[in-house]
Design a protein around this motif. Sequence first.
Motif, PDB file in Angstrom:
ATOM      1  N   HIS A  85       0.859  -1.195   0.000  1.00  0.00           N
ATOM      2  CA  HIS A  85       0.000   0.000   0.000  1.00  0.00           C
ATOM      3  C   HIS A  85       0.888   1.236   0.000  1.00  0.00           C
ATOM      4  O   HIS A  85       2.072   1.159   0.346  1.00  0.00           O
ATOM      5  N   GLU A  86       0.300   2.355  -0.374  1.00  0.00           N
ATOM      6  CA  GLU A  86       1.007   3.625  -0.269  1.00  0.00           C
ATOM      7  C   GLU A  86       0.511   4.335   0.984  1.00  0.00           C
ATOM      8  O   GLU A  86      -0.676   4.220   1.334  1.00  0.00           O
ATOM      9  N   ASP A  87       1.389   5.064   1.652  1.00  0.00           N
ATOM     10  CA  ASP A  87       0.979   5.777   2.864  1.00  0.00           C
ATOM     11  C   ASP A  87      -0.174   6.712   2.541  1.00  0.00           C
ATOM     12  O   ASP A  87      -0.138   7.438   1.540  1.00  0.00           O
ATOM     13  N   GLY A  88      -1.191   6.660   3.381  1.00  0.00           N
ATOM     14  CA  GLY A  88      -2.342   7.541   3.183  1.00  0.00           C
ATOM     15  C   GLY A  88      -3.436   6.908   2.337  1.00  0.00           C
ATOM     16  O   GLY A  88      -4.583   7.359   2.378  1.00  0.00           O
ATOM     17  N   ALA A  89      -3.114   5.855   1.591  1.00  0.00           N
ATOM     18  CA  ALA A  89      -4.136   5.212   0.748  1.00  0.00           C
ATOM     19  C   ALA A  89      -4.885   4.176   1.581  1.00  0.00           C
ATOM     20  O   ALA A  89      -4.292   3.462   2.383  1.00  0.00           O
ATOM     21  N   GLU A  90      -6.189   4.104   1.388  1.00  0.00           N
ATOM     22  CA  GLU A  90      -7.012   3.129   2.111  1.00  0.00           C
ATOM     23  C   GLU A  90      -6.782   1.721   1.562  1.00  0.00           C
ATOM     24  O   GLU A  90      -6.563   0.772   2.293  1.00  0.00           O
ATOM     25  N   ALA A  91      -6.862   1.631   0.229  1.00  0.00           N
ATOM     26  CA  ALA A  91      -6.873   0.304  -0.404  1.00  0.00           C
ATOM     27  C   ALA A  91      -5.455  -0.179  -0.684  1.00  0.00           C
ATOM     28  O   ALA A  91      -4.588   0.607  -1.088  1.00  0.00           O
ATOM     29  N   PRO A  92      -5.226  -1.464  -0.472  1.00  0.00           N
ATOM     30  CA  PRO A  92      -3.925  -2.014  -0.832  1.00  0.00           C
ATOM     31  C   PRO A  92      -3.810  -2.214  -2.339  1.00  0.00           C
ATOM     32  O   PRO A  92      -4.809  -2.219  -3.049  1.00  0.00           O
ATOM     33  N   HIS A  93      -2.592  -2.407  -2.808  1.00  0.00           N
ATOM     34  CA  HIS A  93      -2.363  -2.655  -4.237  1.00  0.00           C
ATOM     35  C   HIS A  93      -2.912  -4.031  -4.630  1.00  0.00           C
ATOM     36  O   HIS A  93      -2.903  -4.973  -3.830  1.00  0.00           O
ATOM     37  N   VAL A 134      -2.446 -11.932  -2.909  1.00  0.00           N
ATOM     38  CA  VAL A 134      -1.086 -11.607  -3.359  1.00  0.00           C
ATOM     39  C   VAL A 134      -0.182 -12.848  -3.328  1.00  0.00           C
ATOM     40  O   VAL A 134       0.593 -13.083  -4.259  1.00  0.00           O
ATOM     41  N   VAL A 135      -0.304 -13.638  -2.259  1.00  0.00           N
ATOM     42  CA  VAL A 135       0.580 -14.805  -2.139  1.00  0.00           C
ATOM     43  C   VAL A 135       0.452 -15.747  -3.347  1.00  0.00           C
ATOM     44  O   VAL A 135       1.469 -16.132  -3.943  1.00  0.00           O
ATOM     45  N   PRO A 136      -0.770 -16.127  -3.783  1.00  0.00           N
ATOM     46  CA  PRO A 136      -0.838 -17.033  -4.945  1.00  0.00           C
ATOM     47  C   PRO A 136      -0.184 -16.441  -6.194  1.00  0.00           C
ATOM     48  O   PRO A 136       0.515 -17.150  -6.939  1.00  0.00           O
ATOM     49  N   ALA A 137      -0.367 -15.131  -6.398  1.00  0.00           N
ATOM     50  CA  ALA A 137       0.236 -14.501  -7.586  1.00  0.00           C
ATOM     51  C   ALA A 137       1.761 -14.527  -7.486  1.00  0.00           C
ATOM     52  O   ALA A 137       2.461 -14.803  -8.477  1.00  0.00           O
ATOM     53  N   LEU A 138       2.279 -14.263  -6.293  1.00  0.00           N
ATOM     54  CA  LEU A 138       3.742 -14.275  -6.148  1.00  0.00           C
ATOM     55  C   LEU A 138       4.297 -15.704  -6.224  1.00  0.00           C
ATOM     56  O   LEU A 138       5.368 -15.923  -6.794  1.00  0.00           O
ATOM     57  N   LEU A 139       3.565 -16.655  -5.675  1.00  0.00           N
ATOM     58  CA  LEU A 139       4.069 -18.036  -5.748  1.00  0.00           C
ATOM     59  C   LEU A 139       4.127 -18.527  -7.194  1.00  0.00           C
ATOM     60  O   LEU A 139       4.990 -19.338  -7.545  1.00  0.00           O
ATOM     61  N   ALA A 140       3.247 -18.014  -8.036  1.00  0.00           N
ATOM     62  CA  ALA A 140       3.316 -18.366  -9.471  1.00  0.00           C
ATOM     63  C   ALA A 140       4.619 -17.834 -10.079  1.00  0.00           C
ATOM     64  O   ALA A 140       5.240 -18.493 -10.928  1.00  0.00           O
ATOM     65  N   GLU A 141       5.050 -16.657  -9.617  1.00  0.00           N
ATOM     66  CA  GLU A 141       6.325 -16.098 -10.097  1.00  0.00           C
ATOM     67  C   GLU A 141       7.501 -16.896  -9.522  1.00  0.00           C
ATOM     68  O   GLU A 141       8.514 -17.103 -10.189  1.00  0.00           O
TER      69      GLU A 141
END
Length: 323
Positions: A85-93, A134-141
């Motif tokens: 996430h970016e500081d100040g942003a509500e939603a995560p990437h 996020v974990v499944p997407a990164l594990l694919a990488e």
Amino acid sequence: MERTNLGRTGLQVGVAGLGCGGSSRLGTRTDKSRAESVTLVRQALDLGVNLLDTAARYGTEEIVGEAIAAVPRDNVVISTKARLHEDGAEAPHPPTALVEGLEDSLRRLGTDCIDVFHVHGVLPQHYEHARQNVVPALLAEKDKGKFLHLGITEYASVDTGQTMLVRAVEDDCWEVIMVAFHMMNQKPRQRIFAHTRRHGIGTLNMFAVRDIFSKPARLSDAMRALAADGRVPERFATIDDPLGFLVHDGGATSVIDAAYRFARHEPGVDVVLTGTGDSDHLRANVASILKPPLPAEDLATLRELFGDLDGVGLDPPNPASRS
Ligand SMILES: NC(=O)c1ccc[n+]([C@@H]2O[C@H](COP(=O)([O-])OP(=O)(O)OC[C@H]3O[C@@H](n4cnc5c(N)ncnc54)[C@H](OP(=O)(O)O)[C@@H]3O)[C@@H](O)[C@H]2O)c1
């Protein structure tokens, strides 16, 4: 350099690692040129450090890449990170942003495989998104060979009770975590290291010194506030050098020496990161990390005085260099 296992990763790492973020960011936030920062990384390698911790956020990946360009790849363990996430942003990437971040990190580091890739500074409210999406997407990488081990780091200055990491160490997807532990923040002993040791999760220790032990005025202010709240004995409100009792013949040579040795010898800490932009500090800090434990009576005093403190000395990074 003394080597140890980074949890169950199979990586052999020096017990001292170079932190390329923090307030110093290899000196890029102070007066150092890029060439001097590159030289600092090479100095760390010459001292036997093999784990280099950087992040997209720090702007030091290219410096690390340049410093290790001529080093056999197997001689270095690269740890880097992408923010959720970016500081100040509500939603995560979304997961795609971290996958793109991984590609960018590979390019900046000039390597085709990162040893430890972390989700960086995860807030408690974003943890389930990290775990489920996020974990499944990164594990694919990972399966494609882009990195070897998945890690997660906490946002210590915000999540001072470490609720995110307490949750994360229950999951088996994280092979490495980065945790804030120091002389006045000992709670991770029970709530984090008890789990990481049982499950073979590798640990990188951040905040061993940070501001609280490197800036005497910061320590005195913290002690005054803690004494006023009744969290440390009243006498600490007026002592000029509140941790001076650690510095004596047969003990530490300075508060900073004590702080790095304290972290280094905690069962459950694999690697102590030292973050600096100063070559003399680097040499001294690596030497401290390689020294024996503090005397047993000093350790007992630290535990008695500060063992129950929570959320102390988790300094946010210098505003110019968020990490
Ligand atoms: N959430 C995260 O993922 C996260 C958050 C924080 C940190 N980290 C990682 O952990 C690493 C370590 O944290 P940190 O950088 O805060 O490191 P640290 O080693 O705990 O403290 C570094 C601070 O202490 C000063 N210092 C170090 N040695 C000194 C000495 N011998 N004498 C006087 N001052 C000294 C440094 O300034 P000088 O430059 O003057 O030496 C710097 O201000 C970071 O670099 C980063 O890689 C990760």
